[in-house]
Design a protein around this motif. Structure first.
Motif, mmCIF file in Angstrom:
data_model
loop_
_atom_site.group_PDB
_atom_site.id
_atom_site.type_symbol
_atom_site.label_atom_id
_atom_site.label_comp_id
_atom_site.label_asym_id
_atom_site.label_seq_id
_atom_site.Cartn_x
_atom_site.Cartn_y
_atom_site.Cartn_z
ATOM 1 N N ASP A 51 -28.602 -23.473 0.066
ATOM 2 C CA ASP A 51 -29.109 -24.629 0.798
ATOM 3 C C ASP A 51 -28.841 -25.931 0.058
ATOM 4 O O ASP A 51 -28.485 -26.957 0.656
ATOM 5 C CB ASP A 51 -30.639 -24.522 0.994
ATOM 6 C CG ASP A 51 -31.055 -23.341 1.848
ATOM 7 O OD1 ASP A 51 -30.295 -22.984 2.764
ATOM 8 O OD2 ASP A 51 -32.132 -22.784 1.576
ATOM 9 N N PHE A 52 -29.049 -25.903 -1.235
ATOM 10 C CA PHE A 52 -29.184 -27.115 -2.036
ATOM 11 C C PHE A 52 -27.905 -27.525 -2.759
ATOM 12 O O PHE A 52 -27.593 -28.714 -2.877
ATOM 13 C CB PHE A 52 -30.305 -26.868 -3.054
ATOM 14 C CG PHE A 52 -31.052 -28.093 -3.476
ATOM 15 C CD1 PHE A 52 -31.400 -29.075 -2.581
ATOM 16 C CD2 PHE A 52 -31.428 -28.249 -4.820
ATOM 17 C CE1 PHE A 52 -32.109 -30.198 -2.979
ATOM 18 C CE2 PHE A 52 -32.121 -29.359 -5.232
ATOM 19 C CZ PHE A 52 -32.471 -30.343 -4.310
ATOM 20 N N ALA A 53 -27.158 -26.545 -3.279
ATOM 21 C CA ALA A 53 -26.022 -26.852 -4.143
ATOM 22 C C ALA A 53 -24.957 -27.721 -3.494
ATOM 23 O O ALA A 53 -24.402 -28.616 -4.157
ATOM 24 C CB ALA A 53 -25.403 -25.562 -4.683
ATOM 25 N N PRO A 54 -24.594 -27.539 -2.233
ATOM 26 C CA PRO A 54 -23.537 -28.378 -1.660
ATOM 27 C C PRO A 54 -23.839 -29.873 -1.681
ATOM 28 O O PRO A 54 -22.920 -30.693 -1.731
ATOM 29 C CB PRO A 54 -23.421 -27.855 -0.222
ATOM 30 C CG PRO A 54 -23.862 -26.429 -0.310
ATOM 31 C CD PRO A 54 -24.985 -26.449 -1.304
ATOM 32 N N ALA A 55 -25.125 -30.235 -1.668
ATOM 33 C CA ALA A 55 -25.484 -31.652 -1.721
ATOM 34 C C ALA A 55 -25.394 -32.218 -3.127
ATOM 35 O O ALA A 55 -25.356 -33.442 -3.316
ATOM 36 C CB ALA A 55 -26.902 -31.847 -1.192
ATOM 37 N N LEU A 56 -25.327 -31.326 -4.148
ATOM 38 C CA LEU A 56 -25.370 -31.762 -5.539
ATOM 39 C C LEU A 56 -24.086 -31.491 -6.302
ATOM 40 O O LEU A 56 -23.963 -31.892 -7.462
ATOM 41 C CB LEU A 56 -26.528 -31.051 -6.265
ATOM 42 C CG LEU A 56 -27.921 -31.293 -5.695
ATOM 43 C CD1 LEU A 56 -28.924 -30.431 -6.427
ATOM 44 C CD2 LEU A 56 -28.301 -32.754 -5.803
ATOM 45 N N SER A 57 -23.136 -30.821 -5.679
ATOM 46 C CA SER A 57 -21.943 -30.385 -6.396
ATOM 47 C C SER A 57 -20.753 -30.318 -5.457
ATOM 48 O O SER A 57 -20.844 -29.723 -4.378
ATOM 49 C CB SER A 57 -22.196 -28.989 -7.001
ATOM 50 O OG SER A 57 -20.994 -28.358 -7.364
ATOM 51 N N LEU A 58 -19.642 -30.912 -5.870
ATOM 52 C CA LEU A 58 -18.430 -30.798 -5.069
ATOM 53 C C LEU A 58 -17.895 -29.376 -5.070
ATOM 54 O O LEU A 58 -17.095 -29.018 -4.205
ATOM 55 C CB LEU A 58 -17.362 -31.757 -5.599
ATOM 56 C CG LEU A 58 -17.687 -33.253 -5.550
ATOM 57 C CD1 LEU A 58 -16.476 -34.067 -5.975
ATOM 58 C CD2 LEU A 58 -18.161 -33.688 -4.169
ATOM 59 N N PHE A 59 -18.332 -28.565 -6.022
ATOM 60 C CA PHE A 59 -17.928 -27.160 -6.071
ATOM 61 C C PHE A 59 -18.838 -26.271 -5.237
ATOM 62 O O PHE A 59 -18.587 -25.072 -5.102
ATOM 63 C CB PHE A 59 -17.922 -26.650 -7.516
ATOM 64 C CG PHE A 59 -16.951 -27.371 -8.414
ATOM 65 C CD1 PHE A 59 -15.712 -27.784 -7.952
ATOM 66 C CD2 PHE A 59 -17.281 -27.631 -9.738
ATOM 67 C CE1 PHE A 59 -14.820 -28.443 -8.785
ATOM 68 C CE2 PHE A 59 -16.395 -28.289 -10.581
ATOM 69 C CZ PHE A 59 -15.161 -28.701 -10.097
#
Length: 262
Positions: A216-224
């Motif tokens: 849920d969260f990682a795509p908003a915080l990381s280009l990877f």
């Protein structure tokens, strides 16, 4: 392609390093990474069980490590940490000031000032105290050395509801720049690492509180589209402590998978 004069300059063979907050998360990973590059590592943490676990994992690889229980917001304990490092390993060459606590979570008008003060004590005051005594020791040895302070992407990109954490991490960058200006003539380099969303117990705890998952969260915080690994932060800190970074001081190295480019 590197020439022969630069091969191995990212090694830390023979160097003595302090890592604060080395019991868990990024601190533990950093201590293991630095030991893997040949450093003799002093792990400092308030949690004795976690700190001993870190040094045992290092010693099991054949590297040298020592644990010191320390409240990094207490000046006398920080002074004693540096003194014990020198009594154990003979000197101090580099330090990673990593210790931190969970960010505050209230808007400014609702801030709990006791919680605010605790974040400032652990996330900012401790960095100042550690720098004070680490740099004193480096000067006493004749100069030279490297200090890495762990900031955050919040050092440059504030988040709402984290006023103490944002203030502290902005302050870490300010202390880093000031230290670099004051001690460059003595050959002491002072830099910062600014981690983004790193997969640590602190981050997992925050996810548990909100009910979000990494997906849920990682795509908003990381280009990877993933959280960073603690070892990825440790590699950056180890490199800044090494001779490979000999012309770098006063710099803040973001380890955040492009989060700050948005």
């Amino acid at each position: 392609m590197a020439d022969g004069s630069t091969i191995g300059r990212n090694r830390l063979d023979g160097k003595v390093a302090i890592v604060t907050g080395g019991g868990i998360g990024m601190g533990a990973a950093t201590a293991r990474v630095m030991a893997g590059y040949g450093a003799r590592v002093v792990v400092a943490d308030l949690n004795a069980e976690a700190g001993h676990s870190t040094i045992q994992s290092i010693i099991a690889t054949g590297a040298e490590a020592h644990f010191v229980q320390c409240n990094v917001a207490d000046e006398e304990q920080v002074k004693a940490l540096v003194a014990e490092t020198v009594s154990t390993f003979g000197r101090l060459d580099c330090a990673v000031n990593n210790a931190a606590i969970t960010p505050d979570s209230l808007p400014i008008a609702e801030a709990d000032m006791a919680a605010w003060d605790r974040v400032i004590d652990i996330d900012l005051r401790s960095v100042m105290l550690c720098m004070k005594y680490e740099i004193r020791q480096m000067l006493a040895q004749g100069g030279g050395g490297a200090v890495v302070n762990i900031g955050s992407v919040s050092s440059v990109r504030p988040q709402p509801g984290n006023s103490a954490y944002v203030a502290a991490k902005h302050g870490v960058v300010g202390l880093t720049k000031t230290g670099s200006l004051e001690y460059a003539p003595q050959g002491i380099r002072v830099n910062a690492v600014l981690p983004g969303a790193i997969d640590t117990p602190m981050l997992r705890g925050a996810l548990d509180q909100t009910g979000y998952t990494e997906a849920d969260f990682a795509p908003a915080l990381s280009l990877f589209g993933r959280f960073g690994r603690p070892e990825e932060v440790g590699e950056a800190s180890a490199w800044l402590c090494s001779d490979a970074a000999s012309y770098i001081t006063g710099h803040s190295l973001a380890v955040e998978a492009g989060y700050l480019t948005r």
